[in-house]
Design a protein around this motif. Structure first.
Motif, PDB file in Angstrom:
ATOM      1  N   ARG A  58     -19.470  81.060  56.531  1.00 58.97           N
ATOM      2  CA  ARG A  58     -19.951  79.569  56.436  1.00 58.97           C
ATOM      3  C   ARG A  58     -19.797  78.886  57.553  1.00 58.97           C
ATOM      4  N   TYR A  59     -20.527  77.757  57.737  1.00 63.31           N
ATOM      5  CA  TYR A  59     -20.294  76.925  58.938  1.00 63.31           C
ATOM      6  C   TYR A  59     -19.962  75.678  58.271  1.00 63.31           C
ATOM      7  N   SER A  60     -19.158  74.892  58.850  1.00 67.15           N
ATOM      8  CA  SER A  60     -19.031  73.305  58.442  1.00 67.15           C
ATOM      9  C   SER A  60     -19.912  72.576  59.387  1.00 67.15           C
ATOM     10  N   SER A  61     -20.211  71.427  58.651  1.00 62.36           N
ATOM     11  CA  SER A  61     -21.342  70.438  59.211  1.00 62.36           C
ATOM     12  C   SER A  61     -20.217  69.546  59.996  1.00 62.36           C
ATOM     13  N   THR A  62     -20.512  68.703  60.849  1.00 62.10           N
ATOM     14  CA  THR A  62     -19.876  67.549  61.415  1.00 62.10           C
ATOM     15  C   THR A  62     -20.585  66.490  61.834  1.00 62.10           C
ATOM     16  N   THR A  63     -19.796  65.494  62.153  1.00 67.00           N
ATOM     17  CA  THR A  63     -20.510  64.160  62.763  1.00 67.00           C
ATOM     18  C   THR A  63     -19.790  64.086  64.346  1.00 67.00           C
ATOM     19  N   ILE A  64     -20.339  63.572  64.769  1.00 67.63           N
ATOM     20  CA  ILE A  64     -19.949  63.278  66.558  1.00 67.63           C
ATOM     21  C   ILE A  64     -20.648  62.409  67.127  1.00 67.63           C
ATOM     22  N   GLU A  65     -19.894  61.650  68.105  1.00 68.48           N
ATOM     23  CA  GLU A  65     -20.530  60.476  68.888  1.00 68.48           C
ATOM     24  C   GLU A  65     -21.278  60.986  70.001  1.00 68.48           C
ATOM     25  N   ARG A  66     -22.644  60.325  70.113  1.00 65.80           N
ATOM     26  CA  ARG A  66     -23.362  60.970  71.164  1.00 65.80           C
ATOM     27  C   ARG A  66     -22.647  61.153  72.644  1.00 65.80           C
ATOM     28  N   LEU A  89     -37.649  75.291  59.027  1.00 63.78           N
ATOM     29  CA  LEU A  89     -37.489  76.646  59.116  1.00 63.78           C
ATOM     30  C   LEU A  89     -36.069  77.507  58.913  1.00 63.78           C
ATOM     31  N   LEU A  90     -35.343  76.646  58.389  1.00 60.23           N
ATOM     32  CA  LEU A  90     -34.027  77.044  57.978  1.00 60.23           C
ATOM     33  C   LEU A  90     -34.168  78.074  56.872  1.00 60.23           C
ATOM     34  N   PRO A  91     -33.887  79.385  56.685  1.00 61.96           N
ATOM     35  CA  PRO A  91     -34.067  80.365  55.841  1.00 61.96           C
ATOM     36  C   PRO A  91     -33.227  79.949  54.685  1.00 61.96           C
ATOM     37  N   GLN A  92     -33.886  80.050  53.317  1.00 62.50           N
ATOM     38  CA  GLN A  92     -33.612  79.547  52.021  1.00 62.50           C
ATOM     39  C   GLN A  92     -33.072  80.582  51.148  1.00 62.50           C
ATOM     40  N   THR A  93     -34.129  81.360  51.112  1.00 59.49           N
ATOM     41  CA  THR A  93     -34.139  82.553  49.814  1.00 59.49           C
ATOM     42  C   THR A  93     -33.591  83.709  50.422  1.00 59.49           C
ATOM     43  N   LYS A  94     -32.798  84.415  49.536  1.00 60.06           N
ATOM     44  CA  LYS A  94     -32.167  85.792  49.963  1.00 60.06           C
ATOM     45  C   LYS A  94     -33.401  86.492  50.736  1.00 60.06           C
ATOM     46  N   SER A  95     -34.685  86.474  50.202  1.00 62.26           N
ATOM     47  CA  SER A  95     -35.548  87.237  51.202  1.00 62.26           C
ATOM     48  C   SER A  95     -35.751  86.706  52.383  1.00 62.26           C
ATOM     49  N   GLU A  96     -35.740  85.372  52.504  1.00 62.27           N
ATOM     50  CA  GLU A  96     -35.956  84.850  53.947  1.00 62.27           C
ATOM     51  C   GLU A  96     -34.703  85.008  54.817  1.00 62.27           C
ATOM     52  N   ILE A  97     -33.526  84.922  54.190  1.00 60.58           N
ATOM     53  CA  ILE A  97     -32.457  85.081  54.928  1.00 60.58           C
ATOM     54  C   ILE A  97     -32.402  86.700  55.395  1.00 60.58           C
ATOM     55  N   VAL A 171     -30.021  63.817  63.043  1.00 63.37           N
ATOM     56  CA  VAL A 171     -29.082  64.767  62.662  1.00 63.37           C
ATOM     57  C   VAL A 171     -29.804  66.123  62.987  1.00 63.37           C
ATOM     58  N   LEU A 172     -28.871  66.894  63.573  1.00 63.79           N
ATOM     59  CA  LEU A 172     -29.307  68.247  64.302  1.00 63.79           C
ATOM     60  C   LEU A 172     -28.956  69.240  63.371  1.00 63.79           C
ATOM     61  N   HIS A 173     -29.970  69.938  63.047  1.00 63.69           N
ATOM     62  CA  HIS A 173     -29.740  71.266  61.703  1.00 63.69           C
ATOM     63  C   HIS A 173     -29.243  72.662  62.781  1.00 63.69           C
ATOM     64  N   PHE A 174     -28.620  73.447  62.293  1.00 60.52           N
ATOM     65  CA  PHE A 174     -28.095  74.721  62.995  1.00 60.52           C
ATOM     66  C   PHE A 174     -27.891  75.526  61.915  1.00 60.52           C
ATOM     67  N   MET A 175     -28.137  76.793  62.617  1.00 61.53           N
ATOM     68  CA  MET A 175     -27.994  78.076  61.856  1.00 61.53           C
ATOM     69  C   MET A 175     -27.321  79.136  62.868  1.00 61.53           C
ATOM     70  N   CYS A 176     -26.840  80.160  62.529  1.00 54.18           N
ATOM     71  CA  CYS A 176     -26.527  81.533  62.866  1.00 54.18           C
ATOM     72  C   CYS A 176     -27.601  82.485  62.748  1.00 54.18           C
ATOM     73  N   ILE A 177     -28.134  83.098  64.172  1.00 53.83           N
ATOM     74  CA  ILE A 177     -29.033  84.151  63.891  1.00 53.83           C
ATOM     75  C   ILE A 177     -28.672  85.323  63.527  1.00 53.83           C
ATOM     76  N   ILE A 178     -27.334  85.645  63.615  1.00 54.39           N
ATOM     77  CA  ILE A 178     -26.770  86.922  63.055  1.00 54.39           C
ATOM     78  C   ILE A 178     -26.562  86.807  61.693  1.00 54.39           C
ATOM     79  N   HIS A 179     -26.176  85.609  61.103  1.00 58.87           N
ATOM     80  CA  HIS A 179     -25.848  85.513  59.738  1.00 58.87           C
ATOM     81  C   HIS A 179     -26.555  84.465  59.238  1.00 58.87           C
ATOM     82  N   PRO A 180     -28.019  84.406  58.596  1.00 59.56           N
ATOM     83  CA  PRO A 180     -28.801  83.298  58.755  1.00 59.56           C
ATOM     84  C   PRO A 180     -28.529  82.535  57.668  1.00 59.56           C
ATOM     85  N   TRP A 181     -27.478  82.857  56.709  1.00 61.65           N
ATOM     86  CA  TRP A 181     -27.080  81.871  55.697  1.00 61.65           C
ATOM     87  C   TRP A 181     -25.964  81.163  56.171  1.00 61.65           C
ATOM     88  N   MET A 182     -25.487  81.128  57.237  1.00 62.84           N
ATOM     89  CA  MET A 182     -24.440  80.193  57.963  1.00 62.84           C
ATOM     90  C   MET A 182     -25.226  79.020  58.509  1.00 62.84           C
TER      91      MET A 182
END
Ligand SMILES: [Cu+2]
Length: 190
Positions: A58-66, A89-97, A171-182
Motif C-alpha cells: 500500500r501507499y500512504s497519502s500525505t499533505t505537503i507545503e509547496r 487513469l488510475l486503474p480501479q478494477t482487478k482487470s484494470e490493475i 491534489v497530486l494523484h500517484f500510483m506505482c506502475i510495478i504494483h498498480p493498486w498502490m
C-alpha cells in the motif's frame, strides 16, 4: 551500472501480444480486491510504501507545503515507482490493475514505462521529469508526468531529491506502475 544489473531481475519479459510483464523478482501476482479507496495517511511531507506481502503493498497519502521536498520511505522489500497520474487513469478494477501491471497497450503503466525509456529490458531514464522542476505534473496517455523508480536496483533515481512545486490547492494523484493498486495523493498546501 547498478541500475542495469539489478533490472535484469526486474526484467519485463515479452508475453503474447507483444505486451511486457513487470515480473517482480519472480513472485506470482495475485490482484488484491481492495486496490483503491484506501486512505492511509502519513505525516506531512512523507509518502510511505508499506506491506510485507505483494498483495499487502500500500501507499500512504500525505499533505505537503509547496516548495518542500517530498520524502519517500520504502518500508517494504520491493522496489516501487511513485508516478503522478491524472485520477481518471488510475486503474480501479482487478482487470484494470492486472492489465496495467502487465504493461498492456493503452494502459497508463505502459505509457509511464516509456517516460522512463523502458526498452523491454532496462530503463534508461530515472527519474522521469515533466512540467516544471519538481513534483508538479500528473501524466496522462498524451502527456508525460513526473515519476521515479526506487528501491533495490533503482538507486540512481534519487527519490527524495525533489520538491513539490505544484500550486497550493493541488491534489497530486500517484500510483506505482510495478504494483498498480498502490495509489495515493499528495495534497499541496501553502
Ligand atoms: Cu510498488
Amino acid at each position: 551500472l547498478k541500475t542495469k544489473r539489478v533490472l535484469k531481475r526486474l526484467a519485463f519479459p515479452v508475453v503474447a501480444g507483444g505486451a511486457f510483464a513487470l515480473a517482480l523478482t519472480g513472485g506470482a501476482f495475485a490482484s488484491p480486491h481492495n486496490g483503491h479507496g484506501q486512505h492511509l495517511s502519513s505525516k506531512a511531507g512523507y509518502v510511505v510504501a508499506k506491506g510485507h506481502t505483494e498483495q499487502g503493498l500500500r501507499y500512504s497519502s500525505t499533505t505537503i507545503e509547496r516548495g518542500q521536498k517530498l520524502h519517500i520511505v520504502n518500508n517494504t522489500p520491493a522496489p516501487h515507482s511513485l508516478t503522478l497520474v491524472i485520477p481518471k487513469l488510475l486503474p480501479q478494477t482487478k482487470s484494470e490493475i492486472n492489465s496495467c501491471q502487465h504493461l498492456a497497450p493503452g494502459t497508463i503503466c505502459r505509457k509511464a514505462a516509456k517516460w522512463h525509456k523502458f526498452d523491454g529490458r532496462n530503463i534508461h531514464r530515472n527519474p522521469a521529469r515533466a512540467g516544471k522542476h519538481g513534483w508538479d505534473e500528473m501524466g496522462s496517455k498524451h502527456r508525460k508526468g513526473d515519476s521515479v523508480l526506487y528501491g533495490d536496483g533503482f538507486s540512481n533515481g534519487n527519490p527524495n531529491n525533489r520538491k513539490v512545486t505544484a500550486p497550493a490547492g493541488t491534489v497530486l494523484h500517484f500510483m506505482c506502475i510495478i504494483h498498480p493498486w498502490m495509489q495515493g495523493t499528495i495534497t499541496v498546501t501553502n
